[in-house]
Design a protein around this motif. Structure first.
Motif: not given
Lengths: 360, 337
Positions: A1-2, A5-6, A299, A340, A344, A348, A351-352, B1-2, B5, B9, B14, B17-18, B21, B24-25, B28, B32
């Motif tokens: 992982m670099s 990179a980001d 960064r 809320l 989420p 995410l 996950s990323w 984020m690299t 990753s 995604a 992933s 997962t998205l 998420a 969930v929103v 929720s 409400s």
């Protein structure tokens, strides 16, 4: 992982800053203009602002007062967003971990406990409104929240820094332990107050956070805290960049890691404590906003810290605008909205960064 | 984020997962919205006002307002009211000798704020929990629907008769509960006497409000709370002839209100507790409110403002008297009790 990179920003720093600085007054103006009745709309908001600084006649009826109430709320909202984002960026830099947040240091729990103690102690056997009558709650809850936050951070750093060395893992673990203790005390207070609905309701409202009915005092507290915390940024930004490669390397390059840690902890605590003391617990801004800004600006900590104040302010203002535009007077507490959105987002994020997290 | 990753995604995992998420929103948000919608749902129809006398003697079966019934073998001699509202309902019906204990809440929120004599000597408890309540050996426990259902279940499993009452939000509701309790306690004659006296007092309430636009609200560190339709405060406003602006807007129950919301409504009359009155009058931003300028920020004692029993009628009387004094230009008589 670099790591590089980001680190390339999506937008040049200058352009990002200009965009945020343009967005901020626009969102602020919308916040002043949003609502019903004679004070709604950009025109009355601008006229009300002009009258406030002596450049025009006050708006008729209650419109002028309403614009002023919105102004204190808007200023407090922006200050809270800026404080939490700055605090988050600092803490994430210190822990070299993008999943850290100001609450890791016990700031949020400390402020919550301070405010809760003020509510219960001042309420005593009487009703809360009698305290409001004396104006005590308006003043004492934020002040006790502020003191509670600083005491919590002081306790964490004192325990973690025993022996003269403030190690990051020790800071993290001590923070978790202190957070757990404070959460226990908070639960105890909530449990004892369960049968007293006024106190329970006040404690719960404090827990959810609120930006309603803010007074000049709230705006002053949060902006002073933010101003003082920002002063530390130039003295730690470059050092935090070097710390990302490891403490030994940073020390070899001449960084006083102890001084940097102390400065970062003090600045992050001051910013977060100011925010929590005037608005209650509003989770996830400190976590979410620095990540969004890293996507925008890379960064490096100098641009990140610089953008975090207007970025956090704009983010919370936008969320509040959305909240009030959709739900009107029945809007949700900001802590609920941020949870809320932030919950989420955290999923995410995990996950990323799954590979990085799995390597811990 | 690299980069790596970022690539991750885009994998199916992933994306799941998205999706999770976002789910969930959405869930929720839906929860409400449903919760908000529920707050505006219509309230159940009021209970019938007439009630037949129960069969004399014991055991007896007493019909309950919800259509159910309760059988008691003998008049209860160790009654435990578990909330302040239950204490208020019992106060005119029974002597303290028939109570096994009082909740601490009663000293803050009920008419029994200054217990004397035998009332003061009753044991107290601070929580609605089965173990301490069973130690009191009650033969009838009165509680509200919002209190811990698990405690009610444990008490019933232990053989204790528990009557779960709704919070009455009108005189009609409180009236029905008084009559039911009278039948349950073997005090049916006393209950009818009390109800009759209160009926007369309700009939004697004067229309001092004259349809003026009013709001009933409280302000504390939890913010401002406005009383809409289906609240005891709405009933108090109605009983003295005031028009509840919140109810007219379609607000049901209690809803939060900001100072901005108060300024925009600008009522003719503000009905508050003595403590809120002091706080409101100290707010410079509210100085131009019609009610403030006109001296019609009227207060009633806190325990009457929150009374969920026949004492809401006492609250209406106090409100009528306070409004009359304000209309006459007389200074308010702020009293906590």
């Amino acid at each position: 992982m670099s790591a590089r990179a980001d680190s390339r920003p999506v937008l040049p720093f200058g352009l990002s800053l200009v965009l945020l600085l343009l967005a901020l007054p626009a969102l602020g103006l919308l916040s002043l203009a949003l609502g019903s009745g004679e004070a709604s709309g950009v025109g009355p908001a601008l006229a009300g602002l002009a009258a406030l600084v002596g450049l025009g006649e006050p708006l008729p009826g209650h419109a002028q007062t309403i614009v002023e109430l919105r102004l204190w709320r808007t200023l407090t909202t922006a200050g809270v967003g800026g404080c939490m984002a700055l605090s988050g960026a600092l803490v994430q830099g210190l822990f070299r971990n993008g999943l850290a947040a100001p609450s890791v240091l016990g700031i949020t729990a400390g402020a919550s406990l301070g405010g809760s103690v003020a509510i219960v102690a001042l309420a005593g056997g009487s009703t809360l409104v009698s305290l409001a009558d004396a104006g005590l709650l308006t003043v004492f809850v934020p002040i006790c929240g502020f003191v509670g936050a600083l005491l919590a951070v002081f306790t964490v750093t004192l325990i973690a820094g025993r022996g003269g060395r403030l190690s990051v893992p020790m800071l993290l673990l001590t923070g978790i332990a202190v957070n757990t203790c404070l959460a226990g005390v908070l639960s105890l207070i909530g449990s004892l107050a369960l049968e007293h609905w006024e106190i329970s309701r006040a404690l719960q409202a404090w827990t959810f956070g609120t930006l309603d009915n803010r007074a000049p005092l709230h705006a002053v507290i949060v902006w002073w805290g933010l101003a003082l915390a920002v002063l530390a940024a130039p003295f730690v930004a470059w050092e935090l960049d070097l710390l990302q490669g490891g403490e030994d390397d940073a020390q070899a390059l001449g960084v006083s890691t102890r001084r940097v840690r102390l400065l970062v902890v003090c600045a992050a605590s001051l910013a977060a404590a100011s925010a929590v003391s005037v608005a209650g617990q509003i989770a996830f801004i400190g976590l979410v906003v620095p990540h969004l800004l890293r996507l925008l600006a890379g960064r490096a900590h100098a641009p990140l810290l610089c953008l975090s104040v207007p970025g956090g302010a704009a983010f919370l203002l936008a969320m509040e605008l959305l909240n009030r535009a959709v739900l009107g007077e029945a809007h949700l507490p900001p802590g609920v909205v941020m949870s809320l959105v932030g919950g989420p987002f955290f999923v995410l994020l995990l996950s990323w960064r799954r590979r990085e997290v799995e390597s811990w | 984020m690299t980069r790596s990753s970022a690539t991750a995604a885009k994998t199916p995992g992933s994306r799941a997962t998205l999706g999770l998420a976002l789910g969930v929103v959405l869930v929720s948000a839906a929860v409400s919205i449903l919760a908000a919608a529920d707050a505006t749902a219509d309230a159940p129809a009021p209970a019938p006002l007439s009630r037949d006398l129960p069969d004399p003697g014991w055991p007896r079966v007493v019909a309950l307002p919800d259509g159910g019934s309760l059988q008691l073998d003998a008049p209860p001699r160790a009654v435990v009211p578990a909330a302040a509202g239950c204490v208020d309902l019992l106060l005119p019906l029974v002597d303290p000798a028939r109570l096994a204990a009082l909740p601490d809440q009663a000293l803050l929120y009920s008419a029994l704020h200054d217990p004397r004599g035998a009332w003061a000597e009753l044991p107290r408890f601070d929580r609605y929990e089965a173990e301490p309540l069973l130690a009191l050996a009650p033969d009838l426990v009165l509680c509200h629907g919002w209190q811990a259902g698990a405690t009610t279940d444990r008490l019933r499993e232990a053989g204790v008769t528990v009557l779960v009452l709704d919070d009455p939000t009108s005189w009609a509701g409180a009236r029905e509960q008084l009559l039911v309790l009278g039948d349950l306690l073997g005090e049916e004659a006393r209950a009818r006497e009390v109800v009759g006296a209160y009926d007369d007092r309700v009939a004697a309430l004067r229309d001092v409000g004259q349809g003026r636009r009013a709001l009933a609200l409280s302000f504390g560190s939890s913010g401002g709370w406005l009383a809409g339709a289906g609240t005891t405060n709405d009933e108090q406003l109605r009983l003295v002839g005031l028009t509840n602006m919140a109810a007219a807007e379609g607000i049901r129950g209690h809803q939060q209100i900001t100072l901005e919301g108060l300024l925009q409504r600008d009522p003719d009359v503000l009905v508050v507790t003595a403590e809120t009155r002091g706080w409101l009058l100290a707010q410079g931003s509210l100085a131009d409110l019609r009610a403030v300028r006109g001296g019609r920020v009227v207060s009633i004692p806190g325990w009457l403002y929150t009374a969920a029993s026949q004492y809401l009628v006492d609250g209406a009387e106090a409100l009528g008297a306070a409004l009359w004094r304000a209309d006459q230009g007389l200074p308010p008589v702020d009293r906590e009790r």
